[in-house]
Design an enzyme around this catalytic site. Sequence first.
Site, PDB file in Angstrom:
ATOM      1  N   TYR A 119      -1.988  -1.712  10.819  1.00 49.03           N
ATOM      2  CA  TYR A 119      -2.468  -2.114   9.286  1.00 49.03           C
ATOM      3  C   TYR A 119      -1.179  -1.854   8.613  1.00 49.03           C
ATOM      4  O   TYR A 119      -0.575  -2.458   8.067  1.00 49.03           O
ATOM      5  CB  TYR A 119      -3.658  -1.543   9.157  1.00 49.03           C
ATOM      6  CG  TYR A 119      -3.748  -1.395   7.369  1.00 49.03           C
ATOM      7  CD1 TYR A 119      -3.951  -2.696   6.824  1.00 49.03           C
ATOM      8  CD2 TYR A 119      -3.595  -0.270   6.894  1.00 49.03           C
ATOM      9  CE1 TYR A 119      -3.953  -2.792   5.170  1.00 49.03           C
ATOM     10  CE2 TYR A 119      -3.563  -0.144   5.383  1.00 49.03           C
ATOM     11  CZ  TYR A 119      -3.854  -1.478   4.879  1.00 49.03           C
ATOM     12  OH  TYR A 119      -3.765  -1.468   3.378  1.00 49.03           O
TER      13      TYR A 119
ATOM     14  N   SER B 289       0.729  -1.229   0.043  1.00 46.33           N
ATOM     15  CA  SER B 289      -0.141   0.025  -0.128  1.00 46.33           C
ATOM     16  C   SER B 289       0.687   1.119   0.090  1.00 46.33           C
ATOM     17  O   SER B 289       1.883   1.315   0.588  1.00 46.33           O
ATOM     18  CB  SER B 289      -0.782  -0.109   1.294  1.00 46.33           C
ATOM     19  OG  SER B 289      -1.568   1.091   1.476  1.00 46.33           O
TER      20      SER B 289
ATOM     21  N   LYS C 132       2.022  -4.053   6.573  1.00 43.76           N
ATOM     22  CA  LYS C 132       2.436  -3.965   4.994  1.00 43.76           C
ATOM     23  C   LYS C 132       3.779  -3.731   4.922  1.00 43.76           C
ATOM     24  O   LYS C 132       4.618  -4.356   3.995  1.00 43.76           O
ATOM     25  CB  LYS C 132       1.646  -2.701   4.408  1.00 43.76           C
ATOM     26  CG  LYS C 132       0.270  -2.866   4.162  1.00 43.76           C
ATOM     27  CD  LYS C 132      -0.077  -4.300   3.300  1.00 43.76           C
ATOM     28  CE  LYS C 132      -1.718  -4.694   3.224  1.00 43.76           C
ATOM     29  NZ  LYS C 132      -1.913  -5.925   2.594  1.00 43.76           N
TER      30      LYS C 132
END
Length: 340
Positions: A150, A125, A154
């Site tokens: 979160y 992302s 990544k």
Amino acid sequence: MQIVVTGGLGFIGSHTVVELQNEGFEVIIIDNLSNSSRDVLDGIKSITGKSPIFEEFDLREKSKVQDFFKRYPNIKGVIHFAASKAVGESVQEPLLYYENNISSLVYLLQELKALPDANFIFSSSCTVYGQADELPISENAPVKPAESPYGNTKQIGEEILKDVCKIDAHFNAIALRYFNPIGAHSTAKIGELPIGVPQNLVPFITQTGAGLREKLSVFGDDYPTVDGTCIRDYIHVVDLAKAHVVALQRLIKSKHKSNFEVFNLGTGKGSSVLEVIQSFERVTDLKLNYQIVGRREGDVIAAYAETTKANQDLGWKAQLTLDDAMASAWKWEKQIRNIK
Ligand code: UD1
């Protein structure tokens, strides 16, 4: 040629399955249905004429992952979408995010390493860049400390892949850093299905247009941008899905320059929140009810992609416009709400 798509019934996963099947790949979906529905299989079949193989299990169950790779010994690549993705929830439940997003990645890689064709595509992302110092954001921009568990999953995911590729030359991985995926398939047979109140802008807009939400809150109009609202690079999910196919082909045909590569996937064009609203109003002929409210904590001011690397090395470029994306998102919303 057999390709595994984890999270293949989700938003980006399902669109990628369609593009893979259109290119002649045989797709095996692994999905635990935690944020998706079996009905998506019907949508995929009705678009492509083919049903992918579907395996329902949770990748956190290591023995099931091991058993899966014993049953399918001829897999040529894995595209790994399956992960939790709600930023706010990740702050509340960090361990859930580390378990779900990291342990499943490790179990998959452990099995994949043993295969002759260890080709792996990872969903990363643009969140890894945080508020970048320069725009547009190139792949060389520094990775900033993650703002949420979160985002951290990544970054850690990319680090894990880098480490595995470093010591194992036969292991090939590409991390794709998505900007803001929106829209739906032009047939409106698959699209985004957020559970509960949408946190992302476009599903909130289409649900407001459909009457499910009273009004959209625009988070801040005092940013140093063209109209004071934040800027993002909104990319049509079908363009994004096609990028996965070309990235996979790059690995299969051994065209990659190094066995771990990173690509930005965006349009290269930034749009403000108000421009997204205007696009929605233009393509639907509706007036959207919205109100400016205070800033949302954690929002970066502006993020849009430098796309040269993806254009040149992948030979991929986003083709569809913001208006195309908003029209398809609206067509999908109307379809699922039975609006004429
Ligand atoms: C968000 C996540 C990001 C994740 C991405 C996945 C946060 C802070 N960031 O990115 O980590 O990778 O989703 O798609 O949650 N907006 C409104 N009103 C709304 C919703 C959004 O004004 O009701 C604005 C936001 O302030 C932002 C823009 O719309 O300026 C886009 O928001 P969103 O769709 O949530 O995406 P990101 O914040 O870019």
